[in-house]
Design an enzyme around this catalytic site. Structure first.
Site, PDB file in Angstrom:
ATOM      1  N   HIS A  91      61.460  51.327  43.895  1.00 42.11           N
ATOM      2  CA  HIS A  91      60.007  51.429  43.773  1.00 42.11           C
ATOM      3  C   HIS A  91      59.611  51.954  42.396  1.00 42.11           C
ATOM      4  O   HIS A  91      59.268  53.115  42.220  1.00 42.11           O
ATOM      5  CB  HIS A  91      59.450  52.323  44.881  1.00 42.11           C
ATOM      6  CG  HIS A  91      59.398  51.652  46.213  1.00 42.11           C
ATOM      7  ND1 HIS A  91      59.379  52.330  47.413  1.00 42.11           N
ATOM      8  CD2 HIS A  91      59.343  50.329  46.548  1.00 42.11           C
ATOM      9  CE1 HIS A  91      59.344  51.459  48.407  1.00 42.11           C
ATOM     10  NE2 HIS A  91      59.318  50.256  47.909  1.00 42.11           N
ATOM     11  N   HIS A 129      66.550  50.114  49.619  1.00 41.90           N
ATOM     12  CA  HIS A 129      65.991  50.788  50.791  1.00 41.90           C
ATOM     13  C   HIS A 129      66.645  50.349  52.096  1.00 41.90           C
ATOM     14  O   HIS A 129      66.459  50.996  53.126  1.00 41.90           O
ATOM     15  CB  HIS A 129      64.481  50.508  50.875  1.00 41.90           C
ATOM     16  CG  HIS A 129      63.775  50.732  49.591  1.00 41.90           C
ATOM     17  ND1 HIS A 129      63.479  49.693  48.713  1.00 41.90           N
ATOM     18  CD2 HIS A 129      63.328  51.857  49.005  1.00 41.90           C
ATOM     19  CE1 HIS A 129      62.875  50.191  47.643  1.00 41.90           C
ATOM     20  NE2 HIS A 129      62.768  51.495  47.802  1.00 41.90           N
ATOM     21  N   GLU A 134      62.534  51.724  54.060  1.00 44.71           N
ATOM     22  CA  GLU A 134      63.749  52.337  54.599  1.00 44.71           C
ATOM     23  C   GLU A 134      63.642  52.540  56.116  1.00 44.71           C
ATOM     24  O   GLU A 134      64.608  52.318  56.853  1.00 44.71           O
ATOM     25  CB  GLU A 134      64.030  53.677  53.917  1.00 44.71           C
ATOM     26  CG  GLU A 134      65.331  54.300  54.389  1.00 44.71           C
ATOM     27  CD  GLU A 134      65.581  55.685  53.831  1.00 44.71           C
ATOM     28  OE1 GLU A 134      66.208  56.491  54.542  1.00 44.71           O
ATOM     29  OE2 GLU A 134      65.147  55.974  52.692  1.00 44.71           O
TER      30      GLU A 134
END
Length: 332
Positions: free
Chosen positions: A51, A87, A139
């Site tokens: 990210h 993730h 995640e």
């Protein structure tokens, strides 16, 4: 007539260490770069590899193409490599890739994979599984997707923990997202353990070493500074938690920004001490950019505050190790 030059105000920047890239992020980025080197462009990546827009844009420039779902990959490119983000993904994603006869590389952080394995072990041992985490985070979606739908119950807050009603008389177990606030999670766990003393905890803390270390550094620095900047993306869980940790530790101004261009200078008028850290997916070049921006307005002194050393190393996927020569691990 002599021109009067106004001296810049003094500013001490307390630079948190550790900060920035962790071993899992470093490994994921290396996987994309090495795949491009070995297989050529384009290489597809499902979801942002990490990210951080700066990182993603840099990989796009090298030939990575980012998609949210495998069906977005053109049929004529079905043989091109596709990489799953750090993730983690639900089990349905690699199954879909296999059904489409795609070649894929898994860049899931090994510490996230550890949580996936824990979930599967609890399920096999007929335990009811609770996941402490944030709804909608990739995640969490990936971890819940390791087990049949409806099997995992998400617990986001202490109130959720107080309100939770077991679905059966089976034993309970909990796992956690790796990027949570250590303190918030401890509060939720305390409620669960008070209500369900026999609940099975992870053998080793699920919150990853990098998340914990970066939060501890912020706790050390935040009470001593007038403002704190966390370099990171708004959709980065670990970066958001760093900003919250700084606030709770007593820093009256705590902001999350992606680049120096986002600095709101009125927020920093009159300060003498600034804390600076970066989330686990933010590259050091962005930290340096922000220091440079402050140096343009202040007479800056930088002091590093180190609370831990990091030497963790993760192996790269077997398919890419030969492309790296002797170096087969990503470190952090």
């Amino acid at each position: 007539m002599t021109e009067t030059r106004h001296a810049k105000p003094s500013l001490t920047i307390h630079l948190c260490a550790p900060r920035g890239f962790c071993a899992g992020v470093d490994r994921a980025i290396q996987i994309v770069e090495l795949a491009l080197e070995k297989y050529g462009r384009p290489v597809y990546v499902r979801h942002e590899i990490v990210h951080n827009k700066f990182v993603v844009d840099g990989l796009k420039a090298k030939g990575a193409v980012f998609v949210e779902e495998l069906e977005e990959i053109p049929s004529e490119h079905a043989s091109r490599p596709v990489i799953f983000s750090a993730h983690g993904v639900p089990k349905s994603v690699p199954a879909d890739a296999e059904a489409r006869k795609m070649f894929f590389l898994d860049a899931t952080c090994p510490l996230v994979s550890k949580v996936h394995k824990e979930a599967e072990i609890h399920f096999r041992r007929d335990r009811e599984v609770l996941l402490i985490g944030h709804a909608g985070h990739p995640e969490v979606i990936g971890t819940m997707g390791q087990l049949p739908e409806g099997t995992v119950t998400l617990i986001e807050t202490e109130d959720d923990a107080r309100a939770y009603v077991p679905k059966s008389d089976r034993p309970l177990a909990y796992i956690t997202q790796t990027t949570l606030s250590v303190d918030d999670t401890a509060g939720i766990v305390a409620v669960l353990q008070e209500r369900f003393p026999e609940i099975v905890a992870p053998h080793k803390e699920d919150i990853c070493y990098a998340t914990t270390n970066r939060q501890e550094a912020v706790k050390e620095v935040a009470p001593k500074v007038d403002a704190m900047i966390v370099v990171g993306a708004p959709n980065s869980s670990n970066s958001q938690r760093l900003r919250e940790v700084a606030e709770r530790a007593g820093c009256r101004t705590s902001v999350l920004i992606q680049r120096a261009s986002e600095i709101s200078w009125p927020d920093f008028e009159g300060i003498a001490a600034l804390g600076l850290t970066a989330g686990a997916s933010a590259p050091e070049t962005l930290v340096e950019e922000i220091i440079g921006a402050f140096a343009g307005r202040f007479d800056v002194t930088v002091e590093t505050v180190r609370t831990a050393e990091e030497t963790i190393a993760f192996n790269l996927p077997r398919e890419l190790r030969e492309a790296t020569g002797p170096a087969t691990a990503a470190t952090g």
